[in-house]
Design an enzyme around this catalytic site. Structure first.
Site, PDB file in Angstrom:
ATOM      1  N   ASP A  57       0.865  -1.174   0.000  1.00 30.65           N
ATOM      2  CA  ASP A  57       0.000   0.000   0.000  1.00 30.65           C
ATOM      3  C   ASP A  57       0.908   1.233   0.000  1.00 30.65           C
ATOM      4  O   ASP A  57       2.122   1.135   0.180  1.00 30.65           O
ATOM      5  CB  ASP A  57      -0.881  -0.045   1.259  1.00 30.65           C
ATOM      6  CG  ASP A  57      -1.910   1.072   1.283  1.00 30.65           C
ATOM      7  OD1 ASP A  57      -2.353   1.472   0.196  1.00 30.65           O
ATOM      8  OD2 ASP A  57      -2.241   1.540   2.378  1.00 30.65           O
ATOM      9  N   THR A  70      -0.079   4.848   1.483  1.00 29.54           N
ATOM     10  CA  THR A  70      -0.193   5.682   2.679  1.00 29.54           C
ATOM     11  C   THR A  70       0.099   4.879   3.943  1.00 29.54           C
ATOM     12  O   THR A  70      -0.548   3.871   4.210  1.00 29.54           O
ATOM     13  CB  THR A  70      -1.603   6.299   2.770  1.00 29.54           C
ATOM     14  OG1 THR A  70      -1.872   7.011   1.574  1.00 29.54           O
ATOM     15  CG2 THR A  70      -1.694   7.233   3.956  1.00 29.54           C
ATOM     16  N   ASP A  85      -1.564  -1.294   6.196  1.00 24.51           N
ATOM     17  CA  ASP A  85      -1.788  -0.855   7.577  1.00 24.51           C
ATOM     18  C   ASP A  85      -3.224  -0.462   7.865  1.00 24.51           C
ATOM     19  O   ASP A  85      -3.555  -0.134   9.004  1.00 24.51           O
ATOM     20  CB  ASP A  85      -0.873   0.328   7.909  1.00 24.51           C
ATOM     21  CG  ASP A  85      -1.274   1.594   7.153  1.00 24.51           C
ATOM     22  OD1 ASP A  85      -1.925   1.471   6.095  1.00 24.51           O
ATOM     23  OD2 ASP A  85      -0.939   2.690   7.628  1.00 24.51           O
TER      24      ASP A  85
END
Length: 834
Positions: free
Chosen positions: A523, A525, A722
């Site tokens: 991912d 961000t 996350d």
């Protein structure tokens, strides 16, 4: 039996009903699903494989089932309820109890030390993960002992905490040491007598006849056989009646035959043929019996000592836990036990003290040494609002914190539990050793019998004696425990080493498979970037920037997304107040919508604009595209169905991401970024980092679909993320890697957690996996080669050419050190530099 799992992908009560129905249609399963928290409780008569549950959910929709724990709540790291046949993690209730290091009986534990009823090995104590309760005493009156700090009821002096015991005495080691001393006292004289009698003109024969000396050897051997080494015969007997044959079966049979033969030769010498006699007396093997038992005992003693070192990582973590804290109550400081801290308590942390629980700073600032948790040596600056972690060390300033997670909820406690579980799980490679060990002992017994027969028929005189000695040597030298210990020892030490470096591994299977990963999906961000986005600017087509900012900030106050928090913080810094929002809805992977000041406001990406039927003007699209090409994340703003502006947000790439990705690609790992961000922004980041590729505008189901596609091509995929929206992809990937700075659901869905939330941790995880797998293969190689070569030499295959035979005593020494060599080789991982 009842099992609890997490279900990801449910967004409404309809989803809950659909999931519950799909699971209840599985034969023998009774399911109860809740939406908040998103968990399912299954009641079954027998264990149902998780892949069968997942298959039913795929048929119902895009739902993912993953391991959970009963106490879902907000803990960062949970205790897994095993749904994987490779996982033999001990439950939390096993803390401080005893288990077999070879997991012969799975999760079964015992209250007292002893030996495993299956394999006969000494039970090992599981580390006690619970912080010891403080006892306070009076220096003047040591008979006073109480749980709470206060005054001595006799003299009135302040009570002081008793010194905690850092490490409980190893009772198994102490018991073995006592037996070893007894064994040496009696074995050494027997050995000297036996060896001396072999010399011509022996002075001992002037004192007593050879038959008398044989009786002396018999008497001296009794304490060794019936006290120091008696446990080996008990274990051998248990293994035979339960047909769980093991190393002690071979030791018991070999030494038992030698001892009984010697007694028979001592009592009934006339019944033995001349081949068994030397100087007119039957050759006895009391010295072989006691020396073999003593050497095996020495091996067990060394193993017990080494076992204590394999748990060093957990013991070091236990030492981090403070034992008391300073509570602020009514404006005054009061020293209390760490066990008495409650959520919401205000605690004062003084310079140099360990932080007692997880929480946030409410007053003051300091520099915190977090090396023991994250593995990073550089202290971290902390100020009001920053999170602090239990066990980390305060710098030279004092501050006040609020307790948010206490007891087993703290990060330190959860790390200890995760390390404890993972170090006792089984890697897939263990199946090879298990399969061989199953047939090992019967094969050795057969080889021993054949050795006796072949030597008796074809060997030189005295052929029967040669056959007898060599058959015993075959039994003694074989060591199935070296095979059994090869994998778990490496896993235990490796997992502990990972924890010290901020890499938390859920089970041994993940540790093994990390070495095979050839594609990393990540991912953007919070994974590649710092996850601390900040608003660059808010653009409005009609110049009403403050009103527009108030609307989107008010809308975002209900969202947990980092980008939403950045907008709220930006509004607060501009002293813009937030107002009430109605009909708020977060649309996964797209954005948020709601009613603000009687206007319908939408904030999100291009897909959200399409969903709410908003057309974006060419001029606005041009401005947005220019921001995106700079690597900025841009969210469209629509009011009452009209695009009226955008918010541009930047999130710096972590300095370590560049080096980590470069190293992973050097190791042959393809790195692909999959993000919900737009194509221009994703491309800018991919180009800067020289990634293999990128996929933009992805919803959670798109990430899941891409991972399945890569797996269908035969790729071994790791996924790093996350957020909540990453949980399905983390669960689907061969190795899910969660950033420790991320959400609880993401961490629960992952196999590996990086405490620091840094891609450099993935490099560490791969290096650790490579080192552990190499170490396991070395151990298995040593064990296989040792047994193949040792048994062959003991059987006498080298005798016709080289004239080499193996004494049963030397065989016993070699056998004893084989298991020790495996453990010592595993302990080398503690010095590994990640």
């Amino acid at each position: 039996m009842t099992h609890t799992y997490i279900i990801t992908g449910m967004s409404c009560n309809g989803c809950r009903t659909k999931v519950e129905k799909a699971l209840n249609e599985i034969d023998g399963v009774e399911a109860s699903v809740s939406l908040e928290p998103p968990v399912v409780t299954l009641t079954t008569n027998k264990k149902v494989p998780i892949f069968k549950l997942q298959k039913a959910l795929y048929a119902a929709g895009n739902y993912i089932i993953s391991e959970s724990d009963v106490a879902f709540e907000n803990s960062l790291y949970s205790i897994p309820i095993s749904s994987d046949m490779n996982t033999m993690a001990l439950p939390a209730s096993a803390s401080g109890k005893y288990y077999c290091p070879m997991f012969c009986e799975g999760e079964k534990v015992y209250d007292k030390a002893g030996d495993c009823p299956v394999c006969g090995m000494d039970l090992v104590k599981a580390p006690d993960l619970n912080a010891s309760k403080i006892a306070y005493t009076c220096l003047m009156h040591p008979e006073i002992a109480q749980d709470q700090h206060g005054d001595c009821p006799i003299c009135g002096m302040d009570l002081v905490p008793m010194k905690p015991v850092d490490e409980e005495e190893n009772t198994a080691y102490t018991d073995l040491m006592r037996k070893m001393k007894i064994a040496l006292v009696f074995t050494i004289p027997v050995f000297i007598i036996s060896m001396t009698l072999m010399f011509p003109n022996n002075p001992l024969l002037k004192l007593l006849g050879i038959n008398d000396w044989n009786w002396v050897q018999f008497i001296l051997s009794l304490p060794v056989v019936f006290y120091a080494g008696w446990m080996f015969f008990l274990r051998a007997w248990k293994s035979i009646i339960s047909w769980n044959l093991n190393m002690f079966t071979l030791i018991g049979i070999g030494t038992g035959i030698a001892f009984l033969f010697s007694i028979a030769g001592l009592l009934f010498p006339d019944y033995f043929p001349n081949e068994f006699k030397h100087h007119g007396a039957v050759s006895l093997y009391f010295e072989a019996t006691v020396v073999i038992l003593t050497l095996v005992l020495l091996g067990q003693l060394m193993e017990a000592k080494a076992h204590g070192q394999t748990n060093k990582a957990i013991k070091e973590l236990l030492k981090l836990a403070p034992i008391e804290a300073t509570l602020i109550i009514d404006g005054k400081d009061k020293v209390i036990s760490i066990n008495d801290i409650k959520k919401g308590n205000l605690l004062r942390v003084k310079p140099g003290e360990k932080i007692p629980v997880d929480g946030k700073i409410t007053n003051g600032e300091s520099t915190i040494d977090e090396a023991m948790i994250s593995g990073e040596p550089i202290p971290v600056d902390k100020t009001i609002g920053d999170t602090v972690i239990a066990g980390t060390i305060n710098g030279n300033k004092s501050f006040v914190m609020i307790a948010e997670k206490v007891g087993s909820e703290t990060l330190l406690s959860q790390i200890m539990q995760m390390v404890n579980d993972a170090s006792r799980s089984r890697a897939p490679i263990q199946k090879l050793a298990d399969s061989i060990a199953k047939f090992f002992v019967p094969t050795v017994v057969i080889i021993s019998a054949l050795t006796f027969i072949i030597w008796s028929k074809f060997g030189p005189e005295p052929a029967v004696v040669y056959g007898f000695i060599n058959a015993i040597a075959v039994l003694i030298i074989a060591c199935p425990c070296a095979l059994g210990l090869a994998t778990p020892m490496s896993v235990m030490v490796g997992v502990g080493k990972g924890a010290q470096s901020g890499v938390l591994i859920k089970n041994a299977e993940a540790l093994e498979n990390m070495n095979k990963v050839n594609v990393l999906i990540t991912d953007k961000t919070g994974t590649i970037t710092e996850g601390k986005p900040s608003v660059e600017k808010v653009y409005s087509v009609n110049s009403e920037v403050d009103n527009l900012l108030q609307s989107i900030a008010s809308l975002n106050q209900y969202s947990e997304h980092p980008l939403a928090q950045a907008v709220v913080n930006y509004a607060k810094s501009a002293t813009i107040s937030l107002i009430e929002v109605k009909d708020f809805e977060a649309i996964s992977g797209k954005g948020v919508i709601g009613t603000v000041a009687n206007k319908k406001v939408a904030l999100g990406n291009e897909k959200l604009m399409e969903q709410v039927n908003v057309n974006v003007s060419d001029d606005l699209e041009t401005k947005i595209s220019a921001e995106q090409k700079l690597g900025k994340t841009v969210s469209y703003i629509a009011v009452d169905g009209i695009a009226v502006g955008f918010v541009s947000i930047s999130d710096k790439i972590k300095p370590t991401s560049v080096a980590a990705i470069k190293e992973l690609m050097r190791q042959g790992v393809e790195v692909i970024i999959i993000t919900g961000d737009n194509e221009n922004t994703a491309k800018a980041v991919a180009d800067e980092l020289h990634l293999t590729g990128f996929i933009a505008n992805c919803l959670p189901e798109d990430k899941l679909r891409e991972i399945k596609r890569l797996q269908a091509e035969g790729k071994i995929v790791a996924m790093a993320g996350d957020g909540i929206n990453d949980a399905p992809a983390l669960a689907q990937a061969n190795i899910g890697i969660a950033m420790g700075t991320g959400t609880d659901v993401a961490i629960k869905s992952a196999k590996i957690t990086l405490v620091k939330g840094d891609l450099q941790g993935i490099v560490k995880a791969r290096n650790l996996s490579h080192a552990v797998m190499r170490n396991i293969k070395q151990n298995l190689f040593f064990a296989f080669i040792y047994n193949v070569f040792g048994i062959s030499v003991a059987a006498g295959v080298l005798y016709p050419v080289f004239g080499i035979l193996l004494s049963p005593m030397i065989a016993a020494a070699a056998m004893s050190f084989s298991s020790v060599s495996v453990i010592v080789n595993s302990l080398r991982l503690r010095k590994l530099k990640l």
